[in-house]
Design a protein around this motif. Structure first.
Motif, short mmCIF file in Angstrom:
data_model
loop_
_atom_site.label_atom_id
_atom_site.label_comp_id
_atom_site.label_asym_id
_atom_site.label_seq_id
_atom_site.Cartn_x
_atom_site.Cartn_y
_atom_site.Cartn_z
N SER A 246 0.75 -1.22 -0.04
CA SER A 246 0.02 0.12 0.04
C SER A 246 0.88 1.47 0.03
CB SER A 246 -0.80 0.00 1.21
OG SER A 246 -1.66 1.10 1.31
N LEU A 247 0.69 2.06 -0.99
CA LEU A 247 1.51 3.39 -1.14
C LEU A 247 0.44 4.62 -1.50
CD1 LEU A 247 4.07 5.15 -1.63
CD2 LEU A 247 3.84 4.65 -3.85
N THR A 267 5.26 -5.21 -7.85
CA THR A 267 4.38 -6.19 -8.30
C THR A 267 3.29 -6.60 -7.17
OG1 THR A 267 5.88 -7.98 -7.74
CG2 THR A 267 5.72 -7.18 -10.15
N LEU A 268 3.67 -6.36 -5.68
CA LEU A 268 2.83 -6.82 -4.82
C LEU A 268 1.75 -5.36 -4.22
CD1 LEU A 268 5.02 -8.75 -2.39
CD2 LEU A 268 3.43 -9.54 -4.17
N LEU A 269 1.77 -4.42 -5.01
CA LEU A 269 1.05 -3.42 -4.77
C LEU A 269 -0.44 -3.59 -5.01
CD1 LEU A 269 2.41 0.02 -5.91
CD2 LEU A 269 1.72 -0.51 -3.68
N ASP A 270 -1.03 -3.49 -3.77
CA ASP A 270 -2.62 -3.81 -3.93
C ASP A 270 -3.15 -2.49 -3.83
OD1 ASP A 270 -4.97 -3.71 -1.90
OD2 ASP A 270 -4.97 -5.60 -2.45
N THR A 271 -2.73 -1.35 -3.22
CA THR A 271 -3.39 0.15 -3.35
C THR A 271 -2.51 1.10 -3.50
OG1 THR A 271 -5.02 -0.78 -1.47
CG2 THR A 271 -4.65 1.60 -1.83
N LEU A 272 -2.72 1.86 -4.75
CA LEU A 272 -1.83 2.89 -4.89
C LEU A 272 -2.91 4.30 -5.00
CD1 LEU A 272 0.83 4.17 -6.15
CD2 LEU A 272 0.17 3.34 -8.22
N SER A 295 -6.86 -1.36 -6.01
CA SER A 295 -7.25 -0.22 -5.96
C SER A 295 -6.26 0.84 -6.58
CB SER A 295 -7.76 0.12 -4.46
OG SER A 295 -8.63 -0.65 -4.04
N LEU A 296 -6.56 1.80 -7.44
CA LEU A 296 -6.05 2.89 -7.94
C LEU A 296 -6.41 4.21 -8.03
CD1 LEU A 296 -3.38 3.57 -9.84
CD2 LEU A 296 -4.56 2.94 -11.85
N VAL A 319 -11.17 -0.94 -8.33
CA VAL A 319 -11.39 0.50 -8.07
C VAL A 319 -10.53 1.27 -8.81
CG1 VAL A 319 -11.60 2.58 -6.70
CG2 VAL A 319 -12.36 0.54 -5.70
N LEU A 320 -10.96 2.08 -10.07
CA LEU A 320 -10.07 2.98 -10.88
C LEU A 320 -10.68 4.32 -10.94
CD1 LEU A 320 -7.92 3.52 -12.74
CD2 LEU A 320 -9.59 2.79 -14.51
N ASP A 321 -10.03 5.16 -10.21
CA ASP A 321 -10.39 6.70 -10.10
C ASP A 321 -9.28 7.54 -10.81
OD1 ASP A 321 -11.29 9.16 -9.63
OD2 ASP A 321 -11.63 8.66 -7.45
#
Length: 734
Positions: A246-247, A267-272, A295-296, A319-321
């Motif tokens: 998560s970043l 590659t393990l990012l779940d939330t950006l 989630s992006l 989620v894409l925002d």
């Protein structure tokens, strides 16, 4: 619930070494006799209902304490940590979630701790009130900390860089929700390989992130520096954080592009979450490899170009925002291939063209927001969003009728404002049992207001303004709540457990942490960011979060509604805004409107209302905007008291038979500027007046030319006309 008196017998256990009373609902103060349990090494009373002051003797007398957990209670009064000075064995101190009732002081020049802590958690309290909220200075003498949590304490001063320098075994640092300032730096030779969670969000940290941060913190999983004053680019070294899940860097001043090293290696990012910055370039680098991204959030930046096809690598994206950017081109057909999508927000970009048929593949969509683009003109007929709750398609180029795919759906908020939709609002709208906000302003809907609206028992905001609706206002609208209602009361917790082992390697003890984690689950995101625009107080207001839960209003203005105002509307006691202006309503202003105790804006202007303004309306203490201009009202104005003492002539103009301050006096004396004559008109009256003028002018010209042509072709009548003129004007030439 367990009362403390039932467990008072514990105080007789003077040789007790470990006491755990966790989550049992025990209430009342901590018994003072517990100060006699001098052999106690571990005291854990977290998540009960303990109240009152924490006995100072509890910290003074129990010199053997290694582990003390007081979190999740309702302690009050004050506590000085100087009482712990001689507890040389203390390793864990944990006091969080106490609802800001407890004042804690750590600054006493006479004490110096004899302990070396491993865990220090002190959050949600009033910290060092008499010392300007400084960071506990005794921490400068701690060199073996593994976990530090100092959230929401109102701490001031510069960021404690020394805390990282002194504790190379630190695993978790949380300083969120304070007023820490200054720059954040890390010496290039520092190594914090054990650190897995770092949260300094919602402070006022300035400057740039250290360029070597990714090499100093290579094993971070959670990194949150959102809501600060950081600037510059995202350091390329962050691509070295290959365990990052998560970043969050939202609400800063970051510039430049999202670097390929970050998008390719993490590659393990779940939330950006990079919202509300000044990031530029492509939405995502071309060779992004965020295969675990769910989630992006890239909204409110300066991204340009097409929607990046590299997002297809994130096949489990939920989620894409990317709203409020400068993306152009069309909505790509491949968007339907991301079938896991539950939330898609692309509002306020430069997208155009048709809505692709592939949208019909997104059957799990819960939120779709494509507003303020140039998309249209039709919604794909195959659309069947069975789980759709939030649909925003305002300010696009849609035509056609009210969307049929919404029949019997679970829609909660529907925003179709400012399009060219036409036809009637369907009777089956009453099947939308969950509908809470309906926004249809600025279309071409016609017909009467359907009675099916009266079946929507969760309605709080209704905007049908600027259409071509006619007929009467349904009196059954009074049965709708138009009051407080929450969006999907749902919370998502991120939970982790830390373990502490006594020095004798006995049984392990647990420290539990619970956090509302909005990044991973869509519903939590909607609760926080779902936004509704509604005109009230004569301006467009934006409502979201808790404010949206409180808002309620009806806007039926700029239509062709006729008949009387239903007195039943006066029973909508929770209503905050009512606009019936620019219609053809007649009759009296209902006296029942005095029951609208929460109404802040009431606009009845540009109608044909008659009679008195009910004097009891002066009891509307919340009213700040009031207009009955351009009606046929008469008689004395309500007394200038309470809120009515603030309304000036503009609220009443166009009603020549009204009198009293601030208009002319009812005895004929002037007490203010005179109101001009009433011209009760709407935008439709203006168009009829213009049509009449042009038709009259055209008829006059045609008649004149016809007479001239007739005389030109008929010599006899031409001769008779000249003789008639000479009879009245002798000097007329022969």
């Amino acid at each position: 619930m367990i009362l403390v008196s039932t467990s008072a017998g514990l105080c007789e256990l003077r040789n007790l070494e470990e006491l755990h009373i966790i989550g049992n609902g025990v209430s009342g103060p901590l018994p003072s006799c517990s100060c006699n349990m001098t052999s106690l090494r571990a005291l854990d009373v977290q998540y009960n209902n303990f109240s009152g002051a924490i006995p100072s003797c509890l910290l003074n007398n129990l010199k053997s304490l290694e582990y003390i957990v007081l979190s999740g209670n309702a302690f009050e009064g004050s506590l000085s940590l100087a009482s712990l000075a001689n507890n040389s064995n203390l390793e864990v101190f944990h006091l969080i979630d106490n609802c800001y009732r407890l004042e804690v002081n750590t600054e006493d020049p006479t004490w110096f701790p004899s302990f070396q802590l491993k865990v220090f958690s002190l959050s949600n309290c009033v910290l060092n009130k008499d010392a300007n909220g400084i960071i506990p200075s005794f921490l400068k003498g701690q060199y073996d900390l593994r976990g530090v949590q100092l959230n929401h304490n109102g701490m001031r001063g510069n960021f404690p860089n020394w805390l990282l320098d002194n504790n190379v075994n630190l695993e978790r640092l949380e300083l969120t929700g304070n007023e820490l300032s200054g720059a954040f730096y890390l010496p290039s030779n520092l190594s914090l390989a054990n650190m897995w969670s770092f949260d300094v969000s919602t402070n006022i940290i300035e400057g740039e992130l250290p360029s070597s941060i990714g090499f100093i913190l290579p094993n971070l999983k959670y990194f949150n520096f959102s809501n600060n004053l950081l600037r510059g680019g995202i350091p390329p070294s962050m691509g070295n954080m290959q365990l990052l899940q998560s970043l969050e860097l939202s609400n800063n001043g970051f510039t430049r592009e999202i670097l390929e090293t970050l998008a390719k290696n993490c590659t393990l990012l779940d939330t950006l979450k990079l919202s509300h910055n000044n990031l530029q370039g492509e939405m995502l680098p071309r060779y992004s490899n965020l295969i675990n991204l769910r989630s992006l959030y890239l909204d409110n930046n300066c991204f340009r170009g097409d929607i990046s096809p590299s997002i297809l690598n994130s096949s489990i994206l939920m989620v894409l925002d990317v709203s409020h950017n400068f993306l152009s081109g069309t909505l790509p057909n491949w968007i339907g291939d991301i079938q896991s999508l539950q939330g898609l927000r692309l509002r306020s970009n430069l997208l155009g063209g048709h809505l692709p048929y592939s949208l019909c593949n997104l059957r799990h969509l819960d939120l779709l927001d494509l507003s303020s683009n140039n998309l249209g003109p039709n919604i794909p007929p195959c659309a069947n969003f069975t789980n759709m709750e939030f649909l925003h398609l305002s300010n696009d180029t849609l035509v056609g009728h009210f969307p049929k795919f919404l029949y019997d759906s679970s829609i909660v908020i529907l925003d179709l404002r400012q399009n060219a939709l036409s036809g009637k609002i369907p009777r089956w709208i009453g099947s939308l049992k969950q509908l809470r906000v309906l926004l249809l302003q600025g279309n071409n809907f016609e017909g009467s207001i359907p009675l099916g609206l009266c079946l929507l028992k969760t309605m709080s905001i209704l905007d049908l303004s600027s259409n071509n609706l006619y007929g009467k206002i349904p009196s059954c609208l009074y049965g709708l709540p138009f009051g407080y209602s929450e969006l999907s009361p749902f919370s998502s917790d991120m939970h982790w457990t830390e373990y502490w082992e006594p020095r004798d390697n006995g049984i392990r003890f647990e420290l539990d942490y619970y956090y509302l984690y909005t990044g991973m689950l869509l519903i939590s995101y909607i609760n926080r960011f779902e936004e509704v625009n509604f005109i009230t107080k004569k301006r467009l207001e934006s409502y979201k979060g808790n404010i949206l839960n409180l808002m309620s209003g009806i806007d039926l203005s700029q239509n062709n509604l006729t008949g009387f105002i239903p007195p039943e509307l006066g029973y909508l006691r929770e209503l905050r805004a009512l606009n019936l202006s620019h219609n053809h309503l007649i009759g009296l202003i209902p006296g029942t409107f005095s029951n609208l105790q929460n109404v802040e804006s009431l606009d009845l202007s540009y109608n044909s209302l008659t009679g008195l303004i009910p004097p009891q309306l002066t009891n509307l203490y919340a009213l700040s905007i009031f207009s009955v201009a351009y009606n046929n009202l008469s008689g004395k104005l309500p007394d200038r008291k309470n809120q009515f003492g603030t309304f000036e002539e503009a609220s009443y103009r166009g009603n020549p038979l009204l009198c009293g301050p601030p208009l002319k006096g009812c005895d004929g004396s002037n007490q203010g500027p005179r109101t001009p004559p009433s011209f009760n008109h709407t935008r439709e009256d203006d168009s009829w007046r213009e049509a009449f003028f042009w038709s009259f002018a055209g008829s006059y010209v045609v008649a004149f030319l016809g007479v001239v042509l007739f005389l030109y072709l008929n010599l006899y009548y031409q001769y008779m006309l000249f003789n008639l003129v000479r009879k009245f004007i002798p000097s007329f030439p022969q």
